[in-house]
Write a protein that holds these residues in place. Structure first.
Motif, PDB file in Angstrom:
ATOM      1  N   GLY A 176       0.794  -1.209   0.000  1.00  0.00           N
ATOM      2  CA  GLY A 176       0.000   0.000   0.000  1.00  0.00           C
ATOM      3  C   GLY A 176       0.832   1.266   0.000  1.00  0.00           C
ATOM      4  N   ARG A 177       2.133   1.145  -0.178  1.00  0.00           N
ATOM      5  CA  ARG A 177       2.970   2.343  -0.176  1.00  0.00           C
ATOM      6  C   ARG A 177       2.473   3.316  -1.242  1.00  0.00           C
ATOM      7  N   GLY A 178       2.235   4.539  -0.826  1.00  0.00           N
ATOM      8  CA  GLY A 178       1.715   5.541  -1.758  1.00  0.00           C
ATOM      9  C   GLY A 178       0.231   5.788  -1.588  1.00  0.00           C
ATOM     10  N   ASN A 179      -0.472   4.882  -0.853  1.00  0.00           N
ATOM     11  CA  ASN A 179      -1.890   5.162  -0.608  1.00  0.00           C
ATOM     12  C   ASN A 179      -2.196   5.216   0.880  1.00  0.00           C
ATOM     13  N   GLY A 180      -1.157   5.286   1.702  1.00  0.00           N
ATOM     14  CA  GLY A 180      -1.361   5.511   3.124  1.00  0.00           C
ATOM     15  C   GLY A 180      -1.888   4.318   3.876  1.00  0.00           C
ATOM     16  N   ALA A 181      -1.605   3.104   3.400  1.00  0.00           N
ATOM     17  CA  ALA A 181      -2.136   1.923   4.063  1.00  0.00           C
ATOM     18  C   ALA A 181      -1.484   1.677   5.410  1.00  0.00           C
ATOM     19  N   GLY A 184      -0.042  -2.144   7.897  1.00  0.00           N
ATOM     20  CA  GLY A 184      -0.678  -3.410   7.595  1.00  0.00           C
ATOM     21  C   GLY A 184      -0.501  -3.803   6.141  1.00  0.00           C
ATOM     22  N   PHE A 185      -0.954  -5.026   5.791  1.00  0.00           N
ATOM     23  CA  PHE A 185      -0.979  -5.415   4.390  1.00  0.00           C
ATOM     24  C   PHE A 185      -2.044  -4.579   3.697  1.00  0.00           C
ATOM     25  N   GLY A 186      -1.750  -4.086   2.510  1.00  0.00           N
ATOM     26  CA  GLY A 186      -2.728  -3.218   1.875  1.00  0.00           C
ATOM     27  C   GLY A 186      -2.671  -3.268   0.372  1.00  0.00           C
ATOM     28  N   LEU A 187      -3.479  -2.423  -0.241  1.00  0.00           N
ATOM     29  CA  LEU A 187      -3.537  -2.280  -1.682  1.00  0.00           C
ATOM     30  C   LEU A 187      -2.421  -1.352  -2.148  1.00  0.00           C
ATOM     31  N   THR A 224      -2.615  -9.494  -0.687  1.00  0.00           N
ATOM     32  CA  THR A 224      -3.315  -9.930   0.525  1.00  0.00           C
ATOM     33  C   THR A 224      -4.754  -9.472   0.402  1.00  0.00           C
ATOM     34  N   VAL A 225      -5.687 -10.424   0.454  1.00  0.00           N
ATOM     35  CA  VAL A 225      -7.102 -10.087   0.237  1.00  0.00           C
ATOM     36  C   VAL A 225      -7.929 -10.144   1.511  1.00  0.00           C
ATOM     37  N   ARG A 226      -7.420 -10.817   2.534  1.00  0.00           N
ATOM     38  CA  ARG A 226      -8.074 -10.817   3.837  1.00  0.00           C
ATOM     39  C   ARG A 226      -7.009 -10.604   4.903  1.00  0.00           C
ATOM     40  N   PRO A 227      -7.143  -9.572   5.744  1.00  0.00           N
ATOM     41  CA  PRO A 227      -8.252  -8.628   5.733  1.00  0.00           C
ATOM     42  C   PRO A 227      -8.244  -7.743   4.492  1.00  0.00           C
ATOM     43  N   PHE A 228      -9.423  -7.314   4.074  1.00  0.00           N
ATOM     44  CA  PHE A 228      -9.562  -6.486   2.884  1.00  0.00           C
ATOM     45  C   PHE A 228      -9.254  -5.038   3.241  1.00  0.00           C
ATOM     46  N   ASP A 229      -8.464  -4.371   2.406  1.00  0.00           N
ATOM     47  CA  ASP A 229      -8.025  -3.005   2.681  1.00  0.00           C
ATOM     48  C   ASP A 229      -9.118  -2.018   2.266  1.00  0.00           C
ATOM     49  N   ALA A 230     -10.131  -1.909   3.114  1.00  0.00           N
ATOM     50  CA  ALA A 230     -11.283  -1.062   2.804  1.00  0.00           C
ATOM     51  C   ALA A 230     -10.900   0.409   2.725  1.00  0.00           C
ATOM     52  N   ALA A 231     -10.040   0.855   3.620  1.00  0.00           N
ATOM     53  CA  ALA A 231      -9.671   2.274   3.647  1.00  0.00           C
ATOM     54  C   ALA A 231      -8.981   2.688   2.354  1.00  0.00           C
TER      55      ALA A 231
END
Length: 311
Positions: A176-181, A184-187, A224-231
């Protein structure tokens, strides 16, 4: 380049030398690959034979004894066949472990439908507390495996013969680097646009990038799809002109649509879930032919994504 399964075997064999807490449980599959490690650690590399319920049960027992079990076989034999043991021997007992699958949805078509598991992630979605990794490259598989082994929680790592050409940093601090994740594991944001958001999961990223070339869409990548990076999804949608989301997953179509809908509950939106269809393809064919038959090749994705965004 080695496959994700090759990397799993080599990495886990090294980790067995480093971590006395680690144990590997097999059901014949990949037994040859772990033979050298078994000779070094005969008490921590256990092959139960073709008995998948026992495979998972032994893993749960090792976890109760304080070890960190890595349980491995084809996805259909790891999640679907012994599902009751996954539910009870890990979840109900409140212990952790790492399930590492091979075969994905249809990696070995000649094995027939018994060796295909497009519903594995959806099935695990019925249980609480599982982290689900779907790496898109052997380097990502190694990074996610190392993280999983070092923890105490319940983790599923879904390996595939399909692979993107290049890896992304999918670790806790890098994802998620670049989207503020955050930590945690993120998008991960791969491409930015204004006419909608396409989420590509694991080894389908390159097909998605080819399919959306020239389209004014944001492309997010998930290993990583669970947990899902809703934010992260909400932030990406907020930066576009239209709250249209397409999920492209290498397993059962629609598996993550509920998670996306929940993430956008406060925003009027549309979600399209693309993935493996429920219909059974009864001809063996090749891996690439199965990808195309399910519309997950660049041409198939281009047509469906473009039609959805144009409506």
């Amino acid at each position: 380049m080695d496959t994700m399964r090759d990397r799993f075997i080599s990495t886990t064999s090294l980790l067995l030398d480093e971590d006395p807490r680690l144990a590997v449980v097999l059901a014949e599959i990949s037994g040859d690959g772990f033979e050298a490690a078994r000779r070094r650690h005969p008490d921590r590399v256990i092959n139960v034979g073709i008995r998948e319920q026992l495979l998972v049960g032994v893993g749960g027992g090792l976890a109760l004894a304080g070890l960190r079990p890595v349980v491995h076989t084809f996805a259909s034999f790891l999640v679907e066949r012994p599902f009751e043991q996954v539910k009870l021997d890990f979840g109900h007992q409140g212990v952790g472990g790492v399930l590492v699958s091979a075969g994905a949805s249809y990696d070995w078509p000649a094995g027939g439908f018994t060796h295909m598991a497009p519903g594995d992630v959806a099935l695990l979605d019925t249980l609480d507390g599982w982290t689900v990794h779907v790496p898109g490259h052997p380097d990502e598989a190694e990074a996610l495996l190392r993280d999983a082994v070092a923890g105490d929680d319940r983790v599923y790592v879904r390996l595939s013969l399909q692979s993107n050409r290049l890896p992304y940093d999918v670790t806790r601090n890098g994802a998620g680097r670049g989207n503020g994740a955050g930590a945690g594991f993120g998008l991960t944001t791969v491409r930015e646009g204004r006419a909608g958001v396409v989420v590509a999961v694991g080894p389908l990223l390159e097909n998605v990038l080819a399919a959306t070339e020239g389209l004014d869409t944001t492309v997010l990548y998930a290993a990583t799809v669970r947990p899902f990076d809703a934010a992260a999804l909400r932030r990406a949608v907020a930066a576009t002109d239209r709250a249209d989301v397409v999920l492209v997953e290498p397993y059962l179509a629609g598996t993550s649509t509920a998670a996306a809908n929940d993430a956008l509950a406060e925003t009027p939106h549309r979600v399209l879930g693309l993935g493996v269809a429920r219909r059974e393809l009864r001809r063996y064919g090749t891996l690439d032919e199965h990808v195309a038959a399910h519309g997950l090749d660049p041409a198939g994705l281009r047509g469906r994504i473009s039609a959805f965004l144009a409506r």
